[in-house]
Design a protein around this motif. Sequence first.
Motif, PDB file in Angstrom:
ATOM      1  N   GLN A  31       0.832  -1.213   0.000  1.00 40.92           N
ATOM      2  CA  GLN A  31       0.000   0.000   0.000  1.00 40.92           C
ATOM      3  C   GLN A  31       0.865   1.261   0.000  1.00 40.92           C
ATOM      4  O   GLN A  31       0.580   2.218  -0.711  1.00 40.92           O
ATOM      5  N   ASP A  32       1.952   1.263   0.780  1.00 38.87           N
ATOM      6  CA  ASP A  32       2.853   2.414   0.820  1.00 38.87           C
ATOM      7  C   ASP A  32       3.607   2.566  -0.500  1.00 38.87           C
ATOM      8  O   ASP A  32       3.832   3.683  -0.972  1.00 38.87           O
ATOM      9  N   GLN A  33       3.994   1.451  -1.095  1.00 34.80           N
ATOM     10  CA  GLN A  33       4.657   1.492  -2.403  1.00 34.80           C
ATOM     11  C   GLN A  33       3.740   2.134  -3.436  1.00 34.80           C
ATOM     12  O   GLN A  33       4.167   3.003  -4.205  1.00 34.80           O
ATOM     13  N   GLN A  34       2.486   1.710  -3.442  1.00 32.97           N
ATOM     14  CA  GLN A  34       1.517   2.258  -4.393  1.00 32.97           C
ATOM     15  C   GLN A  34       1.306   3.749  -4.173  1.00 32.97           C
ATOM     16  O   GLN A  34       1.224   4.522  -5.137  1.00 32.97           O
ATOM     17  N   GLU A  35       1.211   4.147  -2.902  1.00 29.35           N
ATOM     18  CA  GLU A  35       1.012   5.574  -2.599  1.00 29.35           C
ATOM     19  C   GLU A  35       2.167   6.403  -3.144  1.00 29.35           C
ATOM     20  O   GLU A  35       1.950   7.444  -3.784  1.00 29.35           O
ATOM     21  N   LEU A  36       3.400   5.969  -2.900  1.00 21.02           N
ATOM     22  CA  LEU A  36       4.561   6.718  -3.386  1.00 21.02           C
ATOM     23  C   LEU A  36       4.605   6.742  -4.907  1.00 21.02           C
ATOM     24  O   LEU A  36       4.871   7.792  -5.510  1.00 21.02           O
ATOM     25  N   ARG A  37       4.310   5.630  -5.557  1.00 23.93           N
ATOM     26  CA  ARG A  37       4.294   5.594  -7.023  1.00 23.93           C
ATOM     27  C   ARG A  37       3.229   6.538  -7.586  1.00 23.93           C
ATOM     28  O   ARG A  37       3.449   7.227  -8.577  1.00 23.93           O
ATOM     29  N   GLN A  38       2.062   6.569  -6.938  1.00 27.71           N
ATOM     30  CA  GLN A  38       0.987   7.465  -7.384  1.00 27.71           C
ATOM     31  C   GLN A  38       1.389   8.926  -7.213  1.00 27.71           C
ATOM     32  O   GLN A  38       1.103   9.758  -8.073  1.00 27.71           O
ATOM     33  N   LEU A  39       2.067   9.253  -6.110  1.00 26.63           N
ATOM     34  CA  LEU A  39       2.501  10.629  -5.879  1.00 26.63           C
ATOM     35  C   LEU A  39       3.568  11.050  -6.888  1.00 26.63           C
ATOM     36  O   LEU A  39       3.574  12.189  -7.359  1.00 26.63           O
ATOM     37  N   ILE A  40       4.454  10.137  -7.240  1.00 28.74           N
ATOM     38  CA  ILE A  40       5.467  10.435  -8.260  1.00 28.74           C
ATOM     39  C   ILE A  40       4.786  10.712  -9.596  1.00 28.74           C
ATOM     40  O   ILE A  40       5.102  11.684 -10.284  1.00 28.74           O
ATOM     41  N   ALA A  41       3.822   9.876  -9.945  1.00 28.56           N
ATOM     42  CA  ALA A  41       3.099  10.062 -11.207  1.00 28.56           C
ATOM     43  C   ALA A  41       2.268  11.346 -11.188  1.00 28.56           C
ATOM     44  O   ALA A  41       2.285  12.116 -12.150  1.00 28.56           O
ATOM     45  N   SER A  43       2.674  14.065  -9.531  1.00 27.42           N
ATOM     46  CA  SER A  43       3.492  15.283  -9.547  1.00 27.42           C
ATOM     47  C   SER A  43       4.287  15.430 -10.842  1.00 27.42           C
ATOM     48  O   SER A  43       4.977  16.428 -11.024  1.00 27.42           O
ATOM     49  N   ASP A  44       4.171  14.449 -11.760  1.00 23.46           N
ATOM     50  CA  ASP A  44       4.978  14.439 -12.993  1.00 23.46           C
ATOM     51  C   ASP A  44       6.447  14.629 -12.659  1.00 23.46           C
ATOM     52  O   ASP A  44       7.167  15.397 -13.305  1.00 23.46           O
ATOM     53  N   PHE A  45       6.901  13.915 -11.631  1.00 27.83           N
ATOM     54  CA  PHE A  45       8.237  14.127 -11.083  1.00 27.83           C
ATOM     55  C   PHE A  45       9.329  14.084 -12.149  1.00 27.83           C
ATOM     56  O   PHE A  45      10.209  14.944 -12.185  1.00 27.83           O
ATOM     57  N   PHE A  46       9.287  13.096 -13.024  1.00 27.31           N
ATOM     58  CA  PHE A  46      10.343  12.954 -14.021  1.00 27.31           C
ATOM     59  C   PHE A  46      10.282  14.020 -15.117  1.00 27.31           C
ATOM     60  O   PHE A  46      11.205  14.133 -15.917  1.00 27.31           O
ATOM     61  N   LYS A  47       9.217  14.820 -15.137  1.00 29.78           N
ATOM     62  CA  LYS A  47       9.106  15.909 -16.107  1.00 29.78           C
ATOM     63  C   LYS A  47       9.437  17.267 -15.484  1.00 29.78           C
ATOM     64  O   LYS A  47       9.505  18.265 -16.191  1.00 29.78           O
ATOM     65  N   LEU A  48       9.632  17.302 -14.164  1.00 32.24           N
ATOM     66  CA  LEU A  48       9.987  18.562 -13.501  1.00 32.24           C
ATOM     67  C   LEU A  48      11.403  18.968 -13.903  1.00 32.24           C
ATOM     68  O   LEU A  48      12.240  18.111 -14.177  1.00 32.24           O
ATOM     69  N   PRO A  49      11.684  20.287 -13.890  1.00 32.19           N
ATOM     70  CA  PRO A  49      13.047  20.720 -14.220  1.00 32.19           C
ATOM     71  C   PRO A  49      14.045  20.156 -13.211  1.00 32.19           C
ATOM     72  O   PRO A  49      13.812  20.228 -12.007  1.00 32.19           O
ATOM     73  N   GLN A  50      15.123  19.586 -13.721  1.00 25.44           N
ATOM     74  CA  GLN A  50      16.141  19.020 -12.834  1.00 25.44           C
ATOM     75  C   GLN A  50      16.908  20.162 -12.176  1.00 25.44           C
ATOM     76  O   GLN A  50      17.281  21.127 -12.823  1.00 25.44           O
ATOM     77  N   SER A  51      17.116  20.048 -10.869  1.00 25.06           N
ATOM     78  CA  SER A  51      17.877  21.052 -10.141  1.00 25.06           C
ATOM     79  C   SER A  51      18.414  20.435  -8.855  1.00 25.06           C
ATOM     80  O   SER A  51      17.852  19.475  -8.343  1.00 25.06           O
ATOM     81  N   THR A  52      19.513  21.008  -8.355  1.00 25.77           N
ATOM     82  CA  THR A  52      20.089  20.530  -7.100  1.00 25.77           C
ATOM     83  C   THR A  52      20.363  21.657  -6.113  1.00 25.77           C
ATOM     84  O   THR A  52      20.876  21.415  -5.033  1.00 25.77           O
ATOM     85  N   VAL A  53      20.023  22.875  -6.485  1.00 29.77           N
ATOM     86  CA  VAL A  53      20.235  24.025  -5.598  1.00 29.77           C
ATOM     87  C   VAL A  53      18.965  24.863  -5.533  1.00 29.77           C
ATOM     88  O   VAL A  53      18.179  24.877  -6.475  1.00 29.77           O
ATOM     89  N   PRO A  54      18.755  25.574  -4.407  1.00 25.44           N
ATOM     90  CA  PRO A  54      17.556  26.418  -4.296  1.00 25.44           C
ATOM     91  C   PRO A  54      17.656  27.638  -5.204  1.00 25.44           C
ATOM     92  O   PRO A  54      18.720  27.934  -5.756  1.00 25.44           O
ATOM     93  N   GLU A  55      16.552  28.345  -5.305  1.00 26.34           N
ATOM     94  CA  GLU A  55      16.530  29.567  -6.105  1.00 26.34           C
ATOM     95  C   GLU A  55      17.563  30.548  -5.571  1.00 26.34           C
ATOM     96  O   GLU A  55      17.787  30.630  -4.365  1.00 26.34           O
TER      97      GLU A  55
END
Length: 100
Positions: A31-41, A43-55
């Motif tokens: 159930q937790d695995q599914q929740e995290l996978r759904q949240l990733i999907a 939020s379109d996580f893999f389509k968000l701009p890649q960044s490693t530092v704050p604004e």
Amino acid sequence: MQISIKENGGPAFFPGLAHPRTVKLDTLPEQDQQELRQLIAASDFFKLPQSTVPEPGKPGQVHYTLTVTEGEREHTVCVLAPVKSRELDGLVQCVRRHIR
């Protein structure tokens, strides 16, 4: 799949103590695995701009660096708190819950 999160900034921040914490989905209940996978999907996580530092200009503000690794695919995003996207905030909060 695994998700790493690192929290930075804020008044009680100590850079030497800030280390990424990782959640491996295959160690969680289904159930937790599914929740995290759904949240990733959601939020379109893999389509968000890649960044490693704050604004720029906001070095003391709390921010989260999330890295999602799935097979050969890896994506890292840095987001300021409070997270504006409801879906992305849900992902941040869910990951934080699982690393405690």
